[in-house]
Design a protein around this motif. Sequence first.
Motif, PDB file in Angstrom:
ATOM      1  N   LYS A 105       0.847  -1.194   0.000  1.00 43.03           N
ATOM      2  CA  LYS A 105       0.000   0.000   0.000  1.00 43.03           C
ATOM      3  C   LYS A 105       0.880   1.241   0.000  1.00 43.03           C
ATOM      4  O   LYS A 105       1.736   1.418   0.871  1.00 43.03           O
ATOM      5  N   TYR A 106       0.653   2.102  -0.968  1.00 43.53           N
ATOM      6  CA  TYR A 106       1.509   3.264  -1.195  1.00 43.53           C
ATOM      7  C   TYR A 106       0.976   4.507  -0.470  1.00 43.53           C
ATOM      8  O   TYR A 106       1.743   5.235   0.173  1.00 43.53           O
ATOM      9  N   GLU A 107      -0.331   4.742  -0.591  1.00 44.60           N
ATOM     10  CA  GLU A 107      -0.943   5.909   0.052  1.00 44.60           C
ATOM     11  C   GLU A 107      -1.575   5.468   1.372  1.00 44.60           C
ATOM     12  O   GLU A 107      -2.580   4.765   1.403  1.00 44.60           O
ATOM     13  N   LEU A 108      -0.975   5.861   2.474  1.00 42.57           N
ATOM     14  CA  LEU A 108      -1.458   5.481   3.793  1.00 42.57           C
ATOM     15  C   LEU A 108      -2.467   6.497   4.320  1.00 42.57           C
ATOM     16  O   LEU A 108      -2.338   7.703   4.073  1.00 42.57           O
ATOM     17  N   PHE A 109      -3.462   6.011   5.067  1.00 36.50           N
ATOM     18  CA  PHE A 109      -4.569   6.833   5.550  1.00 36.50           C
ATOM     19  C   PHE A 109      -4.165   7.504   6.861  1.00 36.50           C
ATOM     20  O   PHE A 109      -4.182   6.883   7.929  1.00 36.50           O
ATOM     21  N   LEU A 110      -3.816   8.789   6.765  1.00 35.11           N
ATOM     22  CA  LEU A 110      -3.319   9.511   7.937  1.00 35.11           C
ATOM     23  C   LEU A 110      -4.369   9.621   9.032  1.00 35.11           C
ATOM     24  O   LEU A 110      -4.033   9.576  10.227  1.00 35.11           O
ATOM     25  N   LEU A 111      -5.642   9.739   8.654  1.00 38.28           N
ATOM     26  CA  LEU A 111      -6.701   9.878   9.651  1.00 38.28           C
ATOM     27  C   LEU A 111      -6.796   8.640  10.537  1.00 38.28           C
ATOM     28  O   LEU A 111      -7.211   8.716  11.689  1.00 38.28           O
ATOM     29  N   GLY A 112      -6.362   7.499   9.996  1.00 31.76           N
ATOM     30  CA  GLY A 112      -6.361   6.264  10.773  1.00 31.76           C
ATOM     31  C   GLY A 112      -4.996   5.939  11.362  1.00 31.76           C
ATOM     32  O   GLY A 112      -4.786   4.824  11.847  1.00 31.76           O
ATOM     33  N   ASP A 113      -4.059   6.885  11.312  1.00 34.90           N
ATOM     34  CA  ASP A 113      -2.700   6.714  11.861  1.00 34.90           C
ATOM     35  C   ASP A 113      -1.909   5.583  11.200  1.00 34.90           C
ATOM     36  O   ASP A 113      -0.976   5.039  11.798  1.00 34.90           O
ATOM     37  N   GLU A 114      -2.273   5.235   9.968  1.00 35.12           N
ATOM     38  CA  GLU A 114      -1.546   4.159   9.283  1.00 35.12           C
ATOM     39  C   GLU A 114      -0.068   4.489   9.124  1.00 35.12           C
ATOM     40  O   GLU A 114       0.791   3.598   9.203  1.00 35.12           O
ATOM     41  N   HIS A 115       0.226   5.770   8.913  1.00 31.09           N
ATOM     42  CA  HIS A 115       1.613   6.177   8.687  1.00 31.09           C
ATOM     43  C   HIS A 115       2.491   5.998   9.934  1.00 31.09           C
ATOM     44  O   HIS A 115       3.717   5.991   9.822  1.00 31.09           O
ATOM     45  N   LEU A 116       1.859   5.853  11.090  1.00 29.90           N
ATOM     46  CA  LEU A 116       2.613   5.647  12.329  1.00 29.90           C
ATOM     47  C   LEU A 116       3.003   4.176  12.522  1.00 29.90           C
ATOM     48  O   LEU A 116       3.861   3.870  13.353  1.00 29.90           O
ATOM     49  N   HIS A 117       2.370   3.296  11.759  1.00 36.31           N
ATOM     50  CA  HIS A 117       2.588   1.869  11.961  1.00 36.31           C
ATOM     51  C   HIS A 117       3.094   1.141  10.719  1.00 36.31           C
ATOM     52  O   HIS A 117       3.728   0.088  10.844  1.00 36.31           O
ATOM     53  N   PHE A 118       2.812   1.698   9.542  1.00 38.20           N
ATOM     54  CA  PHE A 118       3.227   1.070   8.292  1.00 38.20           C
ATOM     55  C   PHE A 118       4.201   1.966   7.530  1.00 38.20           C
ATOM     56  O   PHE A 118       4.105   3.204   7.580  1.00 38.20           O
ATOM     57  N   ALA A 119       5.099   1.337   6.798  1.00 39.20           N
ATOM     58  CA  ALA A 119       5.917   2.061   5.826  1.00 39.20           C
ATOM     59  C   ALA A 119       5.169   2.048   4.499  1.00 39.20           C
ATOM     60  O   ALA A 119       4.504   1.066   4.164  1.00 39.20           O
ATOM     61  N   PRO A 120       5.250   3.121   3.726  1.00 36.04           N
ATOM     62  CA  PRO A 120       4.571   3.134   2.424  1.00 36.04           C
ATOM     63  C   PRO A 120       5.326   2.282   1.416  1.00 36.04           C
ATOM     64  O   PRO A 120       6.552   2.166   1.460  1.00 36.04           O
ATOM     65  N   GLY A 121       4.580   1.694   0.498  1.00 42.22           N
ATOM     66  CA  GLY A 121       5.204   0.967  -0.589  1.00 42.22           C
ATOM     67  C   GLY A 121       5.711   1.919  -1.650  1.00 42.22           C
ATOM     68  O   GLY A 121       5.688   3.141  -1.481  1.00 42.22           O
ATOM     69  N   SER A 122       6.153   1.368  -2.755  1.00 41.22           N
ATOM     70  CA  SER A 122       6.633   2.170  -3.881  1.00 41.22           C
ATOM     71  C   SER A 122       5.524   2.328  -4.915  1.00 41.22           C
ATOM     72  O   SER A 122       4.810   1.372  -5.222  1.00 41.22           O
ATOM     73  N   ILE A 123       5.406   3.524  -5.457  1.00 37.97           N
ATOM     74  CA  ILE A 123       4.412   3.754  -6.509  1.00 37.97           C
ATOM     75  C   ILE A 123       4.684   2.874  -7.719  1.00 37.97           C
ATOM     76  O   ILE A 123       3.775   2.511  -8.469  1.00 37.97           O
ATOM     77  N   ASN A 124       5.937   2.470  -7.893  1.00 41.23           N
ATOM     78  CA  ASN A 124       6.308   1.639  -9.040  1.00 41.23           C
ATOM     79  C   ASN A 124       5.757   0.216  -8.949  1.00 41.23           C
ATOM     80  O   ASN A 124       5.797  -0.533  -9.933  1.00 41.23           O
ATOM     81  N   GLU A 125       5.248  -0.144  -7.769  1.00 38.88           N
ATOM     82  CA  GLU A 125       4.637  -1.462  -7.625  1.00 38.88           C
ATOM     83  C   GLU A 125       3.190  -1.473  -8.112  1.00 38.88           C
ATOM     84  O   GLU A 125       2.608  -2.548  -8.306  1.00 38.88           O
ATOM     85  N   ILE A 126       2.604  -0.300  -8.293  1.00 42.61           N
ATOM     86  CA  ILE A 126       1.216  -0.225  -8.772  1.00 42.61           C
ATOM     87  C   ILE A 126       1.242  -0.336 -10.290  1.00 42.61           C
ATOM     88  O   ILE A 126       1.348   0.654 -11.025  1.00 42.61           O
ATOM     89  N   ILE A 127       1.195  -1.569 -10.755  1.00 35.95           N
ATOM     90  CA  ILE A 127       1.301  -1.872 -12.179  1.00 35.95           C
ATOM     91  C   ILE A 127       0.294  -2.973 -12.524  1.00 35.95           C
ATOM     92  O   ILE A 127      -0.170  -3.701 -11.650  1.00 35.95           O
ATOM     93  N   PRO A 128      -0.041  -3.119 -13.804  1.00 32.94           N
ATOM     94  CA  PRO A 128      -0.941  -4.196 -14.217  1.00 32.94           C
ATOM     95  C   PRO A 128      -0.324  -5.571 -13.971  1.00 32.94           C
ATOM     96  O   PRO A 128       0.898  -5.722 -13.942  1.00 32.94           O
ATOM     97  N   PHE A 129      -1.181  -6.548 -13.786  1.00 25.73           N
ATOM     98  CA  PHE A 129      -0.755  -7.939 -13.678  1.00 25.73           C
ATOM     99  C   PHE A 129      -1.772  -8.803 -14.416  1.00 25.73           C
ATOM    100  O   PHE A 129      -2.901  -8.382 -14.682  1.00 25.73           O
ATOM    101  N   ARG A 130      -1.358 -10.020 -14.775  1.00 26.08           N
ATOM    102  CA  ARG A 130      -2.211 -10.902 -15.559  1.00 26.08           C
ATOM    103  C   ARG A 130      -2.821 -11.991 -14.691  1.00 26.08           C
ATOM    104  O   ARG A 130      -2.138 -12.598 -13.871  1.00 26.08           O
ATOM    105  N   ILE A 131      -4.116 -12.219 -14.882  1.00 25.47           N
ATOM    106  CA  ILE A 131      -4.803 -13.380 -14.329  1.00 25.47           C
ATOM    107  C   ILE A 131      -5.362 -14.133 -15.523  1.00 25.47           C
ATOM    108  O   ILE A 131      -6.258 -13.630 -16.208  1.00 25.47           O
ATOM    109  N   ASP A 132      -4.813 -15.311 -15.789  1.00 32.26           N
ATOM    110  CA  ASP A 132      -5.123 -16.026 -17.026  1.00 32.26           C
ATOM    111  C   ASP A 132      -4.792 -15.090 -18.193  1.00 32.26           C
ATOM    112  O   ASP A 132      -3.686 -14.604 -18.289  1.00 32.26           O
ATOM    113  N   SER A 133      -5.750 -14.754 -19.024  1.00 34.62           N
ATOM    114  CA  SER A 133      -5.491 -13.848 -20.144  1.00 34.62           C
ATOM    115  C   SER A 133      -6.025 -12.448 -19.878  1.00 34.62           C
ATOM    116  O   SER A 133      -6.080 -11.613 -20.788  1.00 34.62           O
TER     117      SER A 133
END
Length: 245
Positions: A105-133
């Motif tokens: 998860k790249y964009e953490l929800f500040l109102l829920g204090d996610e940024h205090l407990h999680f590190a953000p991912g990389s935007i470069n991981e948000i890419i298409p992937f294939r399921i079957d075709s």
Amino acid sequence: MIFKDIYTLQIKTKQKFEENLARVLKAIQESEEGAILLTPELVFSGFCYQKMEEANEFSKYATEQLLKASAKHTIITTMIEKKRHKFYNNLKVFSGGELVHKQAKYELFLLGDEHLHFAPGSINEIIPFRIDSINCGALVCFELRFIELWSRLKGVDIIFIPAQWGKARKDHFETLCKALAIANESFVVASGSASLNMAKSSAIISPYGRVYKDDSLEVIHAKIDLAEVEKMRKYINIGLKECTR
């Protein structure tokens, strides 16, 4: 015509991790062979900030179970995992007995204090992937609000949104999911938690904007026709091309 069975869960996350995993595994067993199943965000543990280490260990076990369960299914979920002393909210796609895609998860929800407990991912991981075709993509909960992230999945056939979205902003979730389906002329599959103060709103939305949802159910199922994507893009041509990122 290319038909696909889609299941999106709308269940409560209980305090016992094992019970949550058992409910998801039961849903997989009861689904059609070859189906794609989406769970709410952090369905196994919730945002258990006092038990992050325990959740990380359980994620290892859950991963083993989902690899087995995905032999003839596809399962999309998120779980708490630790890497280099930091915790991440990782979206994982299991299909054909393998882990075929992972993004934190790249964009953490500040109102829920996610940024205090999680590190953000990389935007470069948000890419298409294939399921079957099928060309697919995913955004995790709060990421749905960032239009610039929509563009990273421009042209995919299905976008999956696992979420724990607050009931107070239920209309925002439903509106954004429908808008994403219409703007990208694709299917959008949303899975919202049924836990206390959560919006539910799990839905399967067509490229035309038709919404299949029922807040009274734990599982929403639809057999979608992927040909609707191509039909919609020819019918109203806005220059969408298959995402090749």
